[in-house]
Design a protein around this motif. Structure first.
Motif, PDB file in Angstrom:
ATOM      1  N   MET A   1       0.848  -1.656   0.335  1.00 33.28           N
ATOM      2  CA  MET A   1       0.161   0.374   0.041  1.00 33.28           C
ATOM      3  C   MET A   1       0.577   1.442  -0.340  1.00 33.28           C
ATOM      4  SD  MET A   1      -2.958   0.721   2.785  1.00 33.28           S
ATOM      5  CE  MET A   1      -2.934   2.525   3.458  1.00 33.28           C
ATOM      6  N   THR A   2       0.382   2.037  -0.639  1.00 34.03           N
ATOM      7  CA  THR A   2       1.226   3.459  -0.523  1.00 34.03           C
ATOM      8  C   THR A   2       0.368   4.470  -0.530  1.00 34.03           C
ATOM      9  OG1 THR A   2       2.730   2.423  -2.837  1.00 34.03           O
ATOM     10  CG2 THR A   2       2.600   4.873  -2.871  1.00 34.03           C
ATOM     11  N   THR A   3       1.002   5.062   0.502  1.00 39.21           N
ATOM     12  CA  THR A   3      -0.248   6.431   0.975  1.00 39.21           C
ATOM     13  C   THR A   3      -0.358   7.359  -0.683  1.00 39.21           C
ATOM     14  OG1 THR A   3       2.440   7.665   1.864  1.00 39.21           O
ATOM     15  CG2 THR A   3       1.507   5.830   3.366  1.00 39.21           C
ATOM     16  N   SER A   4      -1.050   8.903   0.139  1.00 35.32           N
ATOM     17  CA  SER A   4      -1.342   9.271  -1.165  1.00 35.32           C
ATOM     18  C   SER A   4      -0.627  10.223  -1.110  1.00 35.32           C
ATOM     19  CB  SER A   4      -2.913  10.433   0.354  1.00 35.32           C
ATOM     20  OG  SER A   4      -2.508  11.119   0.927  1.00 35.32           O
ATOM     21  N   ASN A   5       1.191  10.712  -0.023  1.00 33.69           N
ATOM     22  CA  ASN A   5       1.692  11.389  -0.689  1.00 33.69           C
ATOM     23  C   ASN A   5       3.076  10.842  -1.618  1.00 33.69           C
ATOM     24  OD1 ASN A   5       3.298   9.907   1.252  1.00 33.69           O
ATOM     25  ND2 ASN A   5       4.048  11.320   2.669  1.00 33.69           N
ATOM     26  N   GLY A   6       2.413   9.149  -1.988  1.00 31.50           N
ATOM     27  CA  GLY A   6       3.498   8.625  -2.782  1.00 31.50           C
ATOM     28  C   GLY A   6       4.584   7.276  -1.758  1.00 31.50           C
ATOM     29  N   THR A   7       4.648   7.962  -0.598  1.00 30.88           N
ATOM     30  CA  THR A   7       5.391   6.721   0.364  1.00 30.88           C
ATOM     31  C   THR A   7       5.542   5.534   0.217  1.00 30.88           C
ATOM     32  OG1 THR A   7       4.848   7.832   2.666  1.00 30.88           O
ATOM     33  CG2 THR A   7       6.176   9.087   1.161  1.00 30.88           C
ATOM     34  N   ARG A   8       6.093   5.002   0.337  1.00 30.22           N
ATOM     35  CA  ARG A   8       5.406   3.589   1.736  1.00 30.22           C
ATOM     36  C   ARG A   8       5.897   3.191   2.898  1.00 30.22           C
ATOM     37  NH1 ARG A   8       7.477  -1.196  -2.831  1.00 30.22           N
ATOM     38  NH2 ARG A   8       6.831   0.319  -4.564  1.00 30.22           N
ATOM     39  N   ILE A   9       5.465   2.347   3.820  1.00 32.45           N
ATOM     40  CA  ILE A   9       4.884   2.147   4.609  1.00 32.45           C
ATOM     41  C   ILE A   9       7.127   1.594   4.996  1.00 32.45           C
ATOM     42  CG2 ILE A   9       4.263   0.889   6.753  1.00 32.45           C
ATOM     43  CD1 ILE A   9       1.946   0.571   5.155  1.00 32.45           C
ATOM     44  N   GLN A  10       7.329   2.105   6.327  1.00 35.73           N
ATOM     45  CA  GLN A  10       9.223   1.964   6.422  1.00 35.73           C
ATOM     46  C   GLN A  10       8.726   0.568   7.249  1.00 35.73           C
ATOM     47  OE1 GLN A  10      12.019   2.628   5.006  1.00 35.73           O
ATOM     48  NE2 GLN A  10       9.835   3.753   3.344  1.00 35.73           N
ATOM     49  N   LEU A  11       9.403  -0.409   7.645  1.00 39.29           N
ATOM     50  CA  LEU A  11       8.935  -2.307   8.362  1.00 39.29           C
ATOM     51  C   LEU A  11      10.290  -1.934   9.263  1.00 39.29           C
ATOM     52  CD1 LEU A  11       9.403  -4.939   4.673  1.00 39.29           C
ATOM     53  CD2 LEU A  11       7.255  -3.850   6.527  1.00 39.29           C
ATOM     54  N   ASN A  12      11.327  -0.395   9.452  1.00 41.04           N
ATOM     55  CA  ASN A  12      12.154  -0.480  10.135  1.00 41.04           C
ATOM     56  C   ASN A  12      11.616  -0.183  11.166  1.00 41.04           C
ATOM     57  OD1 ASN A  12      12.340   1.726   8.853  1.00 41.04           O
ATOM     58  ND2 ASN A  12      13.942   2.118   9.136  1.00 41.04           N
ATOM     59  N   ASN A  13      10.306   0.749  11.267  1.00 42.40           N
ATOM     60  CA  ASN A  13       9.578   0.969  12.369  1.00 42.40           C
ATOM     61  C   ASN A  13       8.749   1.432  12.657  1.00 42.40           C
ATOM     62  OD1 ASN A  13       8.617   2.389  10.060  1.00 42.40           O
ATOM     63  ND2 ASN A  13       9.387   4.450  10.660  1.00 42.40           N
ATOM     64  N   GLY A  14       7.709  -0.892  11.970  1.00 46.85           N
ATOM     65  CA  GLY A  14       6.640  -1.171  12.155  1.00 46.85           C
ATOM     66  C   GLY A  14       6.855  -2.066  13.091  1.00 46.85           C
ATOM     67  N   ILE A  15       7.976  -2.205  14.225  1.00 47.86           N
ATOM     68  CA  ILE A  15       8.439  -3.491  15.089  1.00 47.86           C
ATOM     69  C   ILE A  15       9.666  -3.325  15.918  1.00 47.86           C
ATOM     70  CG2 ILE A  15       8.378  -5.555  15.765  1.00 47.86           C
ATOM     71  CD1 ILE A  15       6.592  -6.621  12.985  1.00 47.86           C
ATOM     72  N   PRO A  16       9.330  -1.888  16.129  1.00 52.23           N
ATOM     73  CA  PRO A  16      10.442  -1.511  17.137  1.00 52.23           C
ATOM     74  C   PRO A  16      11.693  -2.518  17.555  1.00 52.23           C
ATOM     75  CG  PRO A  16       8.832   0.134  17.227  1.00 52.23           C
ATOM     76  CD  PRO A  16       8.567  -0.871  16.413  1.00 52.23           C
ATOM     77  N   LYS A  17      11.398  -3.209  18.313  1.00 48.57           N
ATOM     78  CA  LYS A  17      11.476  -4.132  19.005  1.00 48.57           C
ATOM     79  C   LYS A  17      12.690  -5.246  18.048  1.00 48.57           C
ATOM     80  CE  LYS A  17       9.532  -3.427  23.617  1.00 48.57           C
ATOM     81  NZ  LYS A  17       8.701  -4.579  24.453  1.00 48.57           N
ATOM     82  N   ALA A  18      11.943  -5.706  17.711  1.00 48.67           N
ATOM     83  CA  ALA A  18      12.381  -6.018  16.527  1.00 48.67           C
ATOM     84  C   ALA A  18      13.564  -5.792  15.295  1.00 48.67           C
ATOM     85  CB  ALA A  18      11.870  -7.010  15.279  1.00 48.67           C
ATOM     86  N   PHE A  19      13.704  -4.384  15.165  1.00 50.34           N
ATOM     87  CA  PHE A  19      14.866  -3.951  14.714  1.00 50.34           C
ATOM     88  C   PHE A  19      15.821  -3.249  15.447  1.00 50.34           C
ATOM     89  CE2 PHE A  19      16.334   0.576  12.838  1.00 50.34           C
ATOM     90  CZ  PHE A  19      17.007  -0.228  11.510  1.00 50.34           C
ATOM     91  N   GLN A  20      15.375  -3.237  16.295  1.00 52.86           N
ATOM     92  CA  GLN A  20      16.794  -2.709  17.562  1.00 52.86           C
ATOM     93  C   GLN A  20      17.224  -4.514  17.731  1.00 52.86           C
ATOM     94  OE1 GLN A  20      17.449  -0.092  18.507  1.00 52.86           O
ATOM     95  NE2 GLN A  20      16.223   0.901  18.075  1.00 52.86           N
TER      96      GLN A  20
END
Length: 157
Positions: A1-20
């Motif tokens: 899904m692309t947002t209205s401003n053309g950007t995509r969801i960033q996976l790195n901040n969706g599950i912060p503990k996993a990214f950390q």
């Protein structure tokens, strides 16, 4: 899904503990490389080569800048995609790049060929091989987080 401003969801901040946890793993692997005597430049070349293969602009931007800060001649970065055709890389770097390609392309190759493994064993200790192999896996994980989101590059300094 692309947002209205053309950007995509960033996976790195969706599950912060996993990214950390991935960041922490990256730090641990870099430390293992340092402790085993793997040249930090070699580790950056591994990150850059995997990111080239995976088409990760964000990671390429970051790790080429990091390599330049470490004093890598830009010519070695410009020619990294054609490393086999030059004498600009050490035997250890060549082995690490070959291993990077084999591991990064596992979906296609299904293996690390015996000759690639044997060349690595000639130039790396077991601890160094472990650190390089883990770094290849870590950068591939970061690439797989970044590529789907197409994060914007930071502003040039």
């Amino acid at each position: 899904m692309t947002t209205s401003n053309g950007t995509r969801i960033q996976l790195n901040n969706g599950i912060p503990k996993a990214f950390q946890a991935l960041l922490k793993m990256s730090e641990e692997v870099a430390g293992a490389g340092d402790r085993s005597g793997v040249d930090p430049v070699l580790m950056e070349l591994v990150k850059i080569r995997a990111s080239q293969l995976n088409g990760c602009a964000f990671c390429l931007d970051m790790h080429t800048a990091d390599a330049v800060k470490l004093g890598v001649d830009p010519r070695r970065l410009f020619l990294l995609d054609a490393w086999r055709e030059t004498a600009l890389y050490t035997e250890q770097e060549r082995s690490a790049l070959e291993l990077t390609e084999a591991i990064t392309q596992l979906p296609r190759t299904q293996d690390v060929p015996d000759d690639v493994y044997e060349r690595a064993m000639k130039v790396f200790t077991e601890d160094q091989y472990q650190a390089v192999g883990w770094m290849i896996m870590v950068i591939n994980s970061f690439n797989r987080l970044a590529v789907p989101g197409r994060p914007p590059l930071p502003q040039s300094s």
